[in-house]
Scaffold this active site. Structure first.
Site, mmCIF file in Angstrom:
data_model
loop_
_atom_site.group_PDB
_atom_site.id
_atom_site.type_symbol
_atom_site.label_atom_id
_atom_site.label_comp_id
_atom_site.label_asym_id
_atom_site.label_seq_id
_atom_site.Cartn_x
_atom_site.Cartn_y
_atom_site.Cartn_z
ATOM 1 N N ASP A 1 0.850 -1.197 0.000
ATOM 2 C CA ASP A 1 0.000 0.000 0.000
ATOM 3 C C ASP A 1 0.886 1.247 0.000
ATOM 4 O O ASP A 1 1.887 1.307 0.716
ATOM 5 C CB ASP A 1 -0.918 -0.010 1.239
ATOM 6 N N ILE A 2 0.491 2.231 -0.766
ATOM 7 C CA ILE A 2 1.295 3.459 -0.883
ATOM 8 C C ILE A 2 1.252 4.286 0.407
ATOM 9 O O ILE A 2 2.177 5.068 0.673
ATOM 10 C CB ILE A 2 0.824 4.280 -2.124
ATOM 11 N N ASN B 1 -12.820 -3.148 2.591
ATOM 12 C CA ASN B 1 -13.752 -2.022 2.616
ATOM 13 C C ASN B 1 -14.698 -2.156 1.426
ATOM 14 O O ASN B 1 -14.241 -2.405 0.299
ATOM 15 C CB ASN B 1 -12.987 -0.696 2.536
ATOM 16 N N GLN C 1 -14.517 2.382 1.190
ATOM 17 C CA GLN C 1 -13.780 1.999 -0.022
ATOM 18 C C GLN C 1 -13.508 3.237 -0.871
ATOM 19 O O GLN C 1 -14.412 4.051 -1.102
ATOM 20 C CB GLN C 1 -14.594 0.967 -0.825
ATOM 21 N N HIS D 1 -10.244 -5.390 -3.342
ATOM 22 C CA HIS D 1 -8.914 -5.681 -2.797
ATOM 23 C C HIS D 1 -9.049 -6.032 -1.332
ATOM 24 O O HIS D 1 -9.917 -5.507 -0.629
ATOM 25 C CB HIS D 1 -7.959 -4.491 -2.978
HETATM 26 P P1 5GP Z 1 -9.730 1.360 0.093
HETATM 27 O O1 5GP Z 1 -9.932 2.581 0.928
HETATM 28 O O2 5GP Z 1 -10.341 1.479 -1.271
HETATM 29 O O3 5GP Z 1 -10.095 0.087 0.795
HETATM 30 O O4 5GP Z 1 -8.162 1.220 -0.075
HETATM 31 C C1 5GP Z 1 -7.447 1.754 -1.138
HETATM 32 C C2 5GP Z 1 -5.998 1.680 -0.752
HETATM 33 O O5 5GP Z 1 -5.230 1.893 -1.904
HETATM 34 C C3 5GP Z 1 -5.580 2.747 0.279
HETATM 35 O O6 5GP Z 1 -5.064 2.122 1.454
HETATM 36 C C4 5GP Z 1 -4.521 3.559 -0.455
HETATM 37 O O7 5GP Z 1 -3.463 3.953 0.362
HETATM 38 C C5 5GP Z 1 -4.077 2.607 -1.553
HETATM 39 N N1 5GP Z 1 -3.623 3.283 -2.765
HETATM 40 C C6 5GP Z 1 -4.235 4.325 -3.381
HETATM 41 N N2 5GP Z 1 -3.544 4.658 -4.499
HETATM 42 C C7 5GP Z 1 -2.479 3.819 -4.569
HETATM 43 C C8 5GP Z 1 -1.397 3.685 -5.492
HETATM 44 O O8 5GP Z 1 -1.275 4.403 -6.484
HETATM 45 N N3 5GP Z 1 -0.484 2.710 -5.236
HETATM 46 C C9 5GP Z 1 -0.594 1.884 -4.142
HETATM 47 N N4 5GP Z 1 0.371 0.963 -3.996
HETATM 48 N N5 5GP Z 1 -1.593 1.992 -3.249
HETATM 49 C C10 5GP Z 1 -2.528 2.941 -3.455
#
Ligand code: 5GP
Ligand code: ZN
Length: 112
Positions: free
Chosen positions: A30-31, A86, A93, A99
């Protein structure tokens, strides 16, 4: 999907720190990690979220669940880890390509 961030990561047009890849799945860090180890397990196929899955996705979901502990241990999470999915804007999400978050390490994660 051409405008999907994780489809672009799957395609390699956006770089990621990949830790696993096979025909169906990739995993990358995760970034914005929320723990010392925090990676995302992502199907190569675009499915928006858990609420969009049907019985046709059961093998894929099972594969993701069974792979999570293997990758977690490989990443050093031998004492355990947390998984999080999420779902939808109400579930926090932000990227609408399904994911699994896998994270842990460092201080004990608070109970929820
Ligand atoms: P969500 O909130 O949709 O469950 O999680 C999305 C996740 O993707 C977040 O934890 C966010 O930090 C990660 N994320 C968003 N953009 C990028 C990216 O460009 N690269 C990576 N490796 N992770 C990302
Ligand atoms: Zn996608």
């Amino acid at each position: 999907m051409s405008d999907c961030l994780f489809c672009k990561i799957v395609a390699g047009t956006i770089p990621s720190k990949k830790l696993y890849e096979d025909d169906d799945l990739i995993a990358f860090h995760d970034i914005h990690p929320i723990a010392p180890v925090h990676f995302l397990l992502v199907p190569k196929m675009h499915v928006a979220g858990l609420a969009d899955c049907g019985v046709e996705h059961k093998d894929l979901l099972a594969k993701m669940l069974l792979l999570a502990p293997k990758l977690a241990v490989e990443q050093g999470l031998v004492a355990g880890f947390r998984t999080m999915i999420n779902t939808g804007s109400g579930g926090g999400q932000e990227v609408f390509h399904i994911h699994f978050h896998v994270f842990g390490g460092g201080a004990t994660i608070p109970k929820i």
